[in-house]
Design an enzyme around this catalytic site. Structure first.
Site, PDB file in Angstrom:
ATOM      1  N   LYS A  66     -10.024   4.092   8.905  1.00 19.91           N
ATOM      2  CA  LYS A  66     -11.054   3.698   7.932  1.00 19.91           C
ATOM      3  C   LYS A  66     -11.887   4.903   7.492  1.00 19.91           C
ATOM      4  O   LYS A  66     -12.287   5.010   6.339  1.00 19.91           O
ATOM      5  CB  LYS A  66     -11.961   2.608   8.519  1.00 19.91           C
ATOM      6  CG  LYS A  66     -11.279   1.299   8.843  1.00 19.91           C
ATOM      7  CD  LYS A  66     -10.534   0.695   7.666  1.00 19.91           C
ATOM      8  CE  LYS A  66     -11.424   0.123   6.569  1.00 19.91           C
ATOM      9  NZ  LYS A  66     -10.627  -0.484   5.474  1.00 19.91           N
TER      10      LYS A  66
ATOM     11  N   LEU B 184       0.830  -1.221   0.000  1.00 22.37           N
ATOM     12  CA  LEU B 184       0.000   0.000   0.000  1.00 22.37           C
ATOM     13  C   LEU B 184       0.860   1.266   0.000  1.00 22.37           C
ATOM     14  O   LEU B 184       0.416   2.321  -0.441  1.00 22.37           O
ATOM     15  CB  LEU B 184      -0.908   0.019   1.241  1.00 22.37           C
ATOM     16  CG  LEU B 184      -2.001  -1.052   1.295  1.00 22.37           C
ATOM     17  CD1 LEU B 184      -2.685  -1.034   2.661  1.00 22.37           C
ATOM     18  CD2 LEU B 184      -3.024  -0.838   0.190  1.00 22.37           C
TER      19      LEU B 184
HETATM   20  P1  NAP Z   1      -7.038  -9.312   7.407  1.00 23.00           P
HETATM   21  O1  NAP Z   1      -7.379 -10.752   7.283  1.00 23.00           O
HETATM   22  O2  NAP Z   1      -6.068  -8.890   8.451  1.00 23.00           O
HETATM   23  O3  NAP Z   1      -6.524  -8.797   5.986  1.00 23.00           O
HETATM   24  C1  NAP Z   1      -5.895  -7.571   5.810  1.00 23.00           C
HETATM   25  C2  NAP Z   1      -5.278  -7.556   4.414  1.00 23.00           C
HETATM   26  O4  NAP Z   1      -4.692  -6.271   4.179  1.00 23.00           O
HETATM   27  C3  NAP Z   1      -4.184  -8.605   4.258  1.00 23.00           C
HETATM   28  O5  NAP Z   1      -4.300  -9.181   2.982  1.00 23.00           O
HETATM   29  C4  NAP Z   1      -2.910  -7.767   4.361  1.00 23.00           C
HETATM   30  O6  NAP Z   1      -1.841  -8.308   3.632  1.00 23.00           O
HETATM   31  C5  NAP Z   1      -3.364  -6.466   3.717  1.00 23.00           C
HETATM   32  N1  NAP Z   1      -2.497  -5.349   4.109  1.00 23.00           N
HETATM   33  C6  NAP Z   1      -2.358  -4.790   5.327  1.00 23.00           C
HETATM   34  N2  NAP Z   1      -1.433  -3.826   5.289  1.00 23.00           N
HETATM   35  C7  NAP Z   1      -0.973  -3.783   4.006  1.00 23.00           C
HETATM   36  C8  NAP Z   1       0.019  -3.009   3.321  1.00 23.00           C
HETATM   37  N3  NAP Z   1       0.737  -2.064   3.930  1.00 23.00           N
HETATM   38  N4  NAP Z   1       0.219  -3.236   1.987  1.00 23.00           N
HETATM   39  C9  NAP Z   1      -0.489  -4.189   1.337  1.00 23.00           C
HETATM   40  N5  NAP Z   1      -1.435  -4.965   1.935  1.00 23.00           N
HETATM   41  C10 NAP Z   1      -1.647  -4.757   3.246  1.00 23.00           C
HETATM   42  O7  NAP Z   1      -8.318  -8.453   7.651  1.00 23.00           O
HETATM   43  P2  NAP Z   1      -9.804  -8.544   7.036  1.00 23.00           P
HETATM   44  O8  NAP Z   1     -10.707  -8.788   8.157  1.00 23.00           O
HETATM   45  O9  NAP Z   1      -9.853  -9.434   5.860  1.00 23.00           O
HETATM   46  O10 NAP Z   1      -9.975  -7.026   6.605  1.00 23.00           O
HETATM   47  C11 NAP Z   1      -9.904  -6.646   5.246  1.00 23.00           C
HETATM   48  C12 NAP Z   1     -10.514  -5.276   5.085  1.00 23.00           C
HETATM   49  O11 NAP Z   1     -11.819  -5.265   5.631  1.00 23.00           O
HETATM   50  C13 NAP Z   1      -9.745  -4.153   5.788  1.00 23.00           C
HETATM   51  O12 NAP Z   1      -9.842  -3.023   4.943  1.00 23.00           O
HETATM   52  C14 NAP Z   1     -10.545  -3.948   7.069  1.00 23.00           C
HETATM   53  O13 NAP Z   1     -10.387  -2.645   7.547  1.00 23.00           O
HETATM   54  C15 NAP Z   1     -11.957  -4.192   6.548  1.00 23.00           C
HETATM   55  N6  NAP Z   1     -12.931  -4.559   7.577  1.00 23.00           N
HETATM   56  C16 NAP Z   1     -12.790  -5.700   8.311  1.00 23.00           C
HETATM   57  C17 NAP Z   1     -13.747  -6.021   9.277  1.00 23.00           C
HETATM   58  C18 NAP Z   1     -13.656  -7.265  10.117  1.00 23.00           C
HETATM   59  O14 NAP Z   1     -14.371  -7.361  11.133  1.00 23.00           O
HETATM   60  N7  NAP Z   1     -12.834  -8.253   9.758  1.00 23.00           N
HETATM   61  C19 NAP Z   1     -14.838  -5.154   9.489  1.00 23.00           C
HETATM   62  C20 NAP Z   1     -14.952  -4.012   8.706  1.00 23.00           C
HETATM   63  C21 NAP Z   1     -13.998  -3.727   7.749  1.00 23.00           C
HETATM   64  P3  NAP Z   1      -0.684  -9.179   4.310  1.00 23.00           P
HETATM   65  O15 NAP Z   1      -1.100 -10.587   4.190  1.00 23.00           O
HETATM   66  O16 NAP Z   1       0.512  -8.874   3.489  1.00 23.00           O
HETATM   67  O17 NAP Z   1      -0.566  -8.741   5.740  1.00 23.00           O
END
Ligand code: NAP
Length: 339
Positions: free
Chosen positions: A156, A61
């Protein structure tokens, strides 16, 4: 007709489910990961039959490298990647800067590649915080950043605002929309579980001995992914500029525990029954980060409606109790929880 979609953050919980559903519908997927050598074998193991329909690109990112290649030839982007850590960072910019800069980078490279359809994974974090007088929210609400909100909430909100401002200023006709999930649960793929799943894991594995007086809204990862897929496929005029909260219902943690006990009694032996008094949460918050987060939520109703999303995108969310049951069953099946 299926095309090619860039899904950023394919290693993540939500990113993985978006890829799963798009592959099942015949799309070709480009996905970005931070470490291709480490992540590509895992992604190929998850989708062994995808072959040439899955292309993995290394892109961070915070860096331009790899983004032009990842976007080339795509018809749409689901921008899911964003930092989502368990704890609170010392410096909020560890979250805010990659969330904002990463979203703008993804948008700019998508536009440069001629892509018109962009779905941002935002969050209910951008909807329902910093407004202590309110307890019911919907797609029209915005988190109040003049209140002192936690870094993830700020990251966010800032990222979604920045994306909308950039689109309005530069490509107002772009088919941009956001999906704004509440806390995401549901089946897990492997032991590398998302921060949201940790809560159910802790309820079931006995690491929360008493139940704090707090609640959250629940959404299913399969519904979150379906909202992304529908936002990619719907007519442009239906989704342009929209916000799509995914939220089935608000549940107190005690109700979540009760639902697990009722629906998966065979794995509920360690699920707590007794309440944690507020004074104990406040005391523990003096030296435990996790308790600090809970302290701010004691007794709060923060009910985000997903009705608008169901109406506009035309599907019905999975009941929260079913989601919790499926979460627990998959945590046990994958050996992540020994309950
Ligand atoms: P997750 O499993 O932790 O996934 C996060 C993803 O973002 C991973 O693929 C990670 O890649 C990538 N990432 C983080 N920092 C990065 C960087 N600097 N450069 C490139 N990639 C990066 O979390 P998730 O639950 O799937 O969340 C995904 C999205 O949904 C996020 O935007 C989060 O804010 C949003 N969200 C999640 C929830 C929830 O309850 N889970 C609720 C609302 C919104 P790496 O594998 O390389 O770390």
């Amino acid at each position: 007709m299926a095309g090619t979609v860039l899904v950023t953050g394919g290693t993540g919980y939500i990113g993985g489910e978006v890829i799963e559903q798009l592959l099942a519908k015949g799309y070709t997927i480009h996905t970005t990961v931070r470490n291709k050598a480490k992540s590509e074998p895992k992604l190929r193991a998850r989708w062994p039959d995808a072959g040439e329909r899955l292309k993995v690109f290394q892109a961070d990112l915070m860096d331009d490298a790899g983004w032009a290649e990842a976007n080339a030839g795509c018809d749409a982007v689901a921008h899911v990647a964003s930092p989502f850590p368990m704890g609170i960072p010392k410096d909020k910019d560890e979250l805010v800067i990659p969330a904002r800069e990463g979203t703008l980078r993804a948008l700019k490279f998508a536009h440069a590649a001629g892509i018109d359809r962009f779905v941002q994974t935002s969050s209910a974090a951008a909807i329902a915080y910093g407004q202590p007088e309110k307890d019911h929210f919907d797609y029209t609400d915005w988190t109040n950043l003049t209140a002192n909100v936690p870094p993830y909430i700020e990251s966010k909100t800032v990222a979604e605002r920045a994306a909308r401002d950039w689109v309005a200023a530069n490509v107002p006709n772009m088919t941009f929309c956001s999906v704004n999930p509440v806390a995401v649960f549901g089946p897990v793929y492997d032991s590398d579980v998302s921060t949201s799943i940790e809560l159910v894991k802790k309820i079931v594995d006995g690491s929360i001995p008493l139940i704090p007086n707090m609640g959250i809204c629940v959404t299913d990862v399969r519904d979150v992914a379906e909202a992304h897929v529908r936002a990619i496929e719907a007519p442009a005029e239906k989704v342009r500029g929209e916000r799509f909260p995914t939220s089935e219902k608000f549940l107190w943690i005690r109700d979540m525990a009760e639902a697990v006990r009722a629906r998966v009694p065979e794995h509920a032996g360690k699920v707590p029954k007794r309440p944690m008094p507020d004074w104990l949460v406040k005391l523990l918050a003096l030296f435990m980060d996790e308790m600090k987060q809970i302290k701010g939520e004691l007794g709060n109703v923060r009910d985000v409606s997903g009705k608008h999303t169901e109406e506009v995108l035309g599907f019905t969310f999975i009941p929260a109790e079913q989601t919790l049951e499926d979460t627990v069953r998959s945590l046990v099946e994958k050996g992540i929880v020994k309950a």
